[in-house]
Enzyme design. Structure first.
Site, PDB file in Angstrom:
ATOM      1  N   ASP A 298      29.293  44.999  63.620  1.00 50.00           N
ATOM      2  CA  ASP A 298      30.182  46.143  63.480  1.00 50.00           C
ATOM      3  C   ASP A 298      29.391  47.241  62.759  1.00 50.00           C
ATOM      4  OD1 ASP A 298      32.290  47.843  63.645  1.00 50.00           O
ATOM      5  OD2 ASP A 298      33.776  46.447  62.868  1.00 50.00           O
TER       6      ASP A 298
HETATM    7  C1  NOJ Z   1      34.188  50.018  63.303  1.00 53.64           C
HETATM    8  C2  NOJ Z   1      35.290  49.213  63.873  1.00 53.64           C
HETATM    9  O1  NOJ Z   1      35.585  48.119  63.046  1.00 53.64           O
HETATM   10  C3  NOJ Z   1      35.005  48.708  65.262  1.00 53.64           C
HETATM   11  O2  NOJ Z   1      36.130  48.063  65.760  1.00 53.64           O
HETATM   12  C4  NOJ Z   1      34.569  49.829  66.139  1.00 53.64           C
HETATM   13  O3  NOJ Z   1      34.363  49.381  67.444  1.00 53.64           O
HETATM   14  C5  NOJ Z   1      33.311  50.438  65.563  1.00 53.64           C
HETATM   15  N1  NOJ Z   1      33.598  50.955  64.231  1.00 53.64           N
HETATM   16  C6  NOJ Z   1      32.766  51.552  66.436  1.00 53.64           C
HETATM   17  O4  NOJ Z   1      33.563  52.647  66.386  1.00 53.64           O
END
Ligand code: NOJ
Length: 763
Positions: A298
C-alpha cells in the site's frame, strides 16, 4: 509489436519473443499457455540488469492527484528520469488517454528495454459515472448486478487508459467507526467472498487481453478491517481462527477467481506490519494458495515499517518487505533506492527479485501490453464510453437495488404520486456532491442527481425544500478534514414552519461523502452536527416523517428508529442517486436491499456483529446480573445483519432438511417455501444460516451459508433449495486444518439474520 523500438538490445529481446510468439500463432494472447509466457519472461529477465528488474518493482504516483502523504524525495524530475531509464514498473493516479499515452511512450520508446507500464487507479465504484459505494452495492445481495457494476467501471477506466484497478477491497470489518467500511462488502465472510468473486469477474472479464478488461487487486491483505478501535492505519490483534475463518476467505475467493494482484496493508497483524509478513504473503498467499500474480504494497507501507519500529532504516525496510513477498513498492522510494544494493551486497537473493519481476511482467503480458502498449489509448473510445447513457442506466439500476427499507410503519411509504404537500428538509437533500461518496477522483464535483432533483421528476406533488441547518462547512475535499457546524441552528425555525403546513416530511440526513473512506474514522457515528436536533424539532410538529439516510457506514440512530415511522437507507448511491431514491419513495421501485452490516444502538456496542460466539453465560436465566450483557443497553443491535423490508410481505414456511451423499462427503439439502402475501410484486433475499452446536473450536451462534435473491409476483410461491456441503459445514481449527466435525447443526431460514424458521440435523 506495434510500437517503435529504439535500441539494439530490445531488438534482440523482441526477436526472441517473436520466435516464441510465431510458434503459438493460433493462440490469442489471452490463452497463450503459461509456459510460453514464462519462456518469454525468461528471455526478458535474462537481459535485464538488476536495476531494471527492481525498476519493475517500483510504482510511482503521478503528477497531479495524491492519495496519501507525499513522501520526502518525491519529485517529477526524478520520476521522468526513472521512466526513461526503465526504473518504473507502474504508475498510479494517471488517467486520460493523452497522459497515459505520453508516459507509456516514454517507457516503451525511451527506455533501454521498452517495457510497458501498468497504470493503476482506485476505480472503487466507477470512474466518472459512479455506482453506489461498495457497501451499498453489497446491500443488494445481487451478485450479477455487482458484477455488471464492476464491468461498467472497467469499461470506463480502460477507456481512460487505466489497465489496473485497486479494487475490490475485500476487508471484512465489524467496526463502523472505521471509515473504510464504505469500500467493502460489510461484516460477513460468506457474502463478502461471493461479492469478491463477482467484482473480480466484472473487472477482469473472461479475457484480460481485451482492451476493456483491467487487472483487479484484492486488498488489503490482510486484516486491515480489524484495526484496533476502528482507528485508521492501526494495530490489529486477532487469533488465527478468526484470521483463517473470517478474514482470509474473501481473499481466497478472489485468488480462486484469478485476481491478478493483491495489495497488502498498513496495519500490523499480531505484532508484525503485514507489509513485512512472510506468513501472509508467502506461506499463505503464494505458497499455500498458489497465487501467481503480484503483491503491491500500500502507499508507502514499506517505508512505514520504519515508523512502526520494525525496520531501522529504508535499507532494512526494503529487505524485510522483499523477503516477505511484497513485490512492488507503491510510492515508497525504498525498493528503488535500496534493493539493487541489497542484492549486490548478497543480503537479498536475486532469485527473489527475479520472482517479483516475473510476476509483474506476467500481468503485463496477460494484459496484452507487450503486444500493444497503447491498447488502452483510444481517444474515440474514451469519448464514447465515459459517461455514456448506458453506463448511467446501469448505475441507476445498481443504485435502486442497493436501497434498504429499514422501517415503514403504517405504510407511510410509498408516497402518493399526486396531491400531497411534501416538505423536503436537510442539506443533503439538495447536495449533488455528497452522494458521489468517497473514492471518486476521476468524477466531476456536483454531478450526482440530488434527492430534490429526483423528487421533482414527480410533478404532481408540491415539494418545498429547505435545508434546515448547515451541516458541512467550507469546501470539502478528498484530502482535507471536514468541518462540521455544531452551533448555528438558525435555519431550524424555517424547517419547522414548513413541516407544520405539509402532509409528509421527507428528511435527508446523514454523512457527507467525504466523511467515510480512507482516514475517516469517527468516535461517534451519530448524525453529524445539528441534524438530530433538526429531526427532533420537525418531529414535534409533524410526525409523518420519512427519514432518508445518506451515509457511508452504519449510523447510531436509535431515537429515529424508535420515533420516525419510515426510514430508508439511501447510502451514497453515486451519479444517479436522487433518481433511485425518488423511485423508491414513490413506489416505482420496490426496495429489496438487506443490510450487509449490523447497525448498533450506540458506539459502546461496537464491535457488534451477528455471527458472534456464544459466551459461557449467554442469557439471563436466573434473573440476576451474572450474565454477559451491558447494564445500560440491550445486547441486540438496532438493525440486524440481513435486515431489509419491502413494500410487499413474504411468508416463509415448510422448512425441510434432507441428507444424502457419502459418509465422508455428506450433502444436506434445505428447502423452504416463500410466498408473496402482500400487495406488490417484489424481490426477497432468502437467507440460510447454520450453527454448529458443539465443536472443538467454539463456533458462531449463526453463520450465513447460503442466500438467493428471488422475484415473486403478488400471491406467488416459490420453493428454494440450498445445499450444504463440507465447504459450508467445516471450519479452520487452530492448526490451520479445515475440518468437518460430526454432530448437531441448527438451520435457520428467513429474510434476515433473525429468521422465522428453524430446524436441526445431525451429521
Ligand atoms: C492507500 C489506500 O489504502 C489504498 O487502498 C489505495 O489503493 C492506495 N492508497 C492508492 O491510492
Amino acid at each position: 509489436m506495434k510500437y517503435q523500438l529504439k535500441h539494439s538490445v530490445l531488438l534482440v529481446t523482441v526477436f526472441i519473443l517473436a520466435i516464441i510468439s510465431c510458434s503459438t500463432k493460433k493462440h490469442t494472447l489471452s490463452i497463450v499457455p503459461d509456459d510460453i509466457v514464462d519462456k518469454k519472461i525468461d528471455s526478458l529477465l535474462a537481459i535485464m540488469t538488476i536495476e531494471e528488474k527492481v525498476g519493475q518493482m517500483n510504482l510511482y504516483n503521478g503528477f497531479w492527484d495524491v492519495t496519501g502523504p507525499v513522501p520526502k524525495g518525491s519529485s517529477s524530475n526524478l520520476k521522468y528520469e526513472h521512466l526513461k531509464k526503465g526504473y518504473v514498473g507502474a504508475m498510479l493516479n494517471i488517467r486520460g488517454v493523452e497522459h497515459v499515452r505520453e508516459l507509456q511512450r516514454i517507457a516503451v520508446e525511451e527506455s533501454r528495454l521498452g517495457i510497458p507500464l501498468l497504470f493503476g487507479f482506485d476505480v472503487i465504484h466507477g470512474l466518472k459515472t459512479l455506482s453506489p459505494i461498495p457497501l451499498a452495492e453489497s446491500a443488494s445481495w445481487d451478485l450479477q448486478a455487482i458484477e455488471n457494476s464492476a464491468r461498467v467501471a472497467a469499461i470506463e477506466a480502460s477507456a481512460a487508459g487505466i489497465n489496473w484497478t485497486f479494487a475490490p477491497m475485500v476487508d471484512i470489518s465489524r467496526d463502523p467507526r472505521w471509515g473504510r467500511v464504505m469500500e467493502g462488502a460489510g461484516e460477513d465472510t460468506y457474502l463478502g467472498s461471493k461479492i469478491a468473486k463477482a467484482r473480480v469477474k466484472g473487472f477482469q472479464g473472461n479475457d484480460l487481453s481485451k482492451n476493456n478488461t483491467i487487472a483487479a487487486c484484492a486488498k488489503h491483505f490482510a486484516a486491515y478491517g480489524f484495526s484496533e478501535s476502528g482507528k485508521e492505519y492501526n494495530t490489529v490483534s486477532i487469533d488465527n481462527v478468526t484470521l483463517l475463518n473470517t478474514v482470509l476467505p474473501p481473499f481466497k475467493a478472489a485468488v480462486d477467481s484469478d485476481v491478478k494482484t493483491v495489495m497488502n496493508s498498513f496495519n500490523t497483524l499480531n505484532g508484525i506490519p503485514v507489509t513485512a509478513s512472510k506468513y501472509l504473503q508467502r506461506t499463505i498467499l503464494k505458497d499455500g494458495w498458489n497465487f501467481e500474480g503480484f503483491v503491491v504494497s500500500d502507499w508507502a507501507s514499506i517505508n512505514e515499517l520504519i515508523f512502526w519500529g520494525h525496520a531501522k532504516d529504508k535499507k532494512e525496510a526494503a529487505k524485510l518487505a522483499s523477503v516477505a513477498g511484497s513485490d512492488m513498492d507503491m510510492e515508497g522510494y525504498v525498493y528503488i533506492r535500496e534493493l539493487a544494493n541489497l542484492v549486490n551486497e548478497g543480503i537479498v537473493e536475486e532469485s527473489l527479485i527475479n520472482d517479483a519481476a516475473r510476476r509483474i511482467l506476467k500481468v503485463k503480458f496477460e494484459l496484452g501490453l507487450f503486444e500493444d502498449p497503447y491498447r488502452y489509448c483510444n481517444e474515440e473510445n474514451q469519448k464514447e464510453m465515459i459517461g455514456s447513457e448506458s453506463n448511467n442506466e446501469a448505475v441507476l439500476d445498481m443504485a435502486k437495488k442497493s436501497i434498504v427499507l429499514l422501517k415503514n410503519e403504517k405504510n407511510l411509504l410509498p408516497l402518493n404520486k399526486a396531491g400531497q404537500k411534501i416538505a423536503l428538509i436537510g442539506e443533503l437533500a439538495s447536495d449533488k456532491n455528497s452522494p458521489l461518496g468517497s473514492w471518486r477522483l476521476a468524477s466531476d464535483d456536483n454531478t450526482a442527481v440530488s434527492v430534490l432533483e429526483g423528487m421533482k421528476v414527480y410533478k404532481d406533488n408540491s415539494i418545498t425544500y429547505t435545508k434546515g441547518v448547515d451541516v458541512f462547512l467550507g469546501k470539502t475535499s478528498f484530502i482535507s478534514e471536514l468541518k462540521i457546524n455544531n452551533t448555528d441552528n438558525s435555519g431550524i425555525k424555517e424547517a419547522v414552519d414548513l413541516a407544520k403546513t405539509s402532509d409528509v416530511v421527507v428528511m435527508v440526513l446523514g454523512e457527507h461523502g467525504f466523511q467515510s473512506g480512507e482516514a475517516r474514522s469517527r468516535t461517534s457515528i451519530d448524525l453529524p452536527g445539528l441534524q438530530q436536533k433538526l429531526l427532533e424539532a420537525v418531529y414535534e410538529v409533524n410526525k409523518n416523517i420519512v427519514l432518508v439516510l445518506q451515509n457511508g457506514r452504519p449510523l447510531t440512530i436509535e431515537w429515529a428508529s424508535e420515533n420516525i415511522p419510515a426510514i430508508v437507507e439511501g447510502w451514497q448511491l453515486g451519479t444517479q442517486s436522487g433518481h433511485a431514491i425518488a423511485q423508491v419513495l414513490y413506489g416505482d421501485y420496490n426496495p429489496s436491499g438487506k443490510l450487509p452490516m449490523t447497525f448498533p444502538r450506540n458506539v459502546g456496542q461496537i464491535p457488534i456483529y451477528y455471527n458472534h460466539k456464544s459466551t459461557g453465560r449467554p442469557n439471563n436465566s436466573q434473573n440476576n446480573v451474572f450474565w454477559s450483557h451491558y447494564s445500560d443497553k440491550e445486547n441486540t443491535p438496532l438493525y440486524q445483519f440481513g435486515h431489509g423490508l419491502s413494500y410487499t410481505d413474504f411468508k416463509y414456511k415448510n422448512l425441510s432438511i434432507e441428507q444424502n451423499g457419502t459418509s465422508s462427503n455428506k450433502k444436506v439439502k434445505v428447502s423452504v417455501d416463500i410466498t408473496n402475501t402482500g400487495k406488490y410484486d417484489g424481490k426477497e433475499v432468502v437467507q440460510l444460516y447454520i450453527r454448529d452446536l458443539v465443536a472443538s473450536i467454539t463456533r458462531p451462534v449463526k453463520e450465513l451459508k447460503g442466500f438467493e435473491l428471488i422475484e415473486l409476483q403478488k400471491g406467488e410461491t416459490k420453493t428454494i433449495t440450498f445445499e450444504l456441503t463440507d465447504n459450508e459445514l467445516g471450519f479452520f481449527n487452530n492448526k490451520g486444518d479445515f475440518i468437518v466435525e460430526k454432530g448437531d447443526f441448527q438451520v435457520f431460514v428467513g429474510g434476515s439474520s433473525i429468521t422465522s424458521l428453524q430446524d436441526q440435523f445431525t451429521l
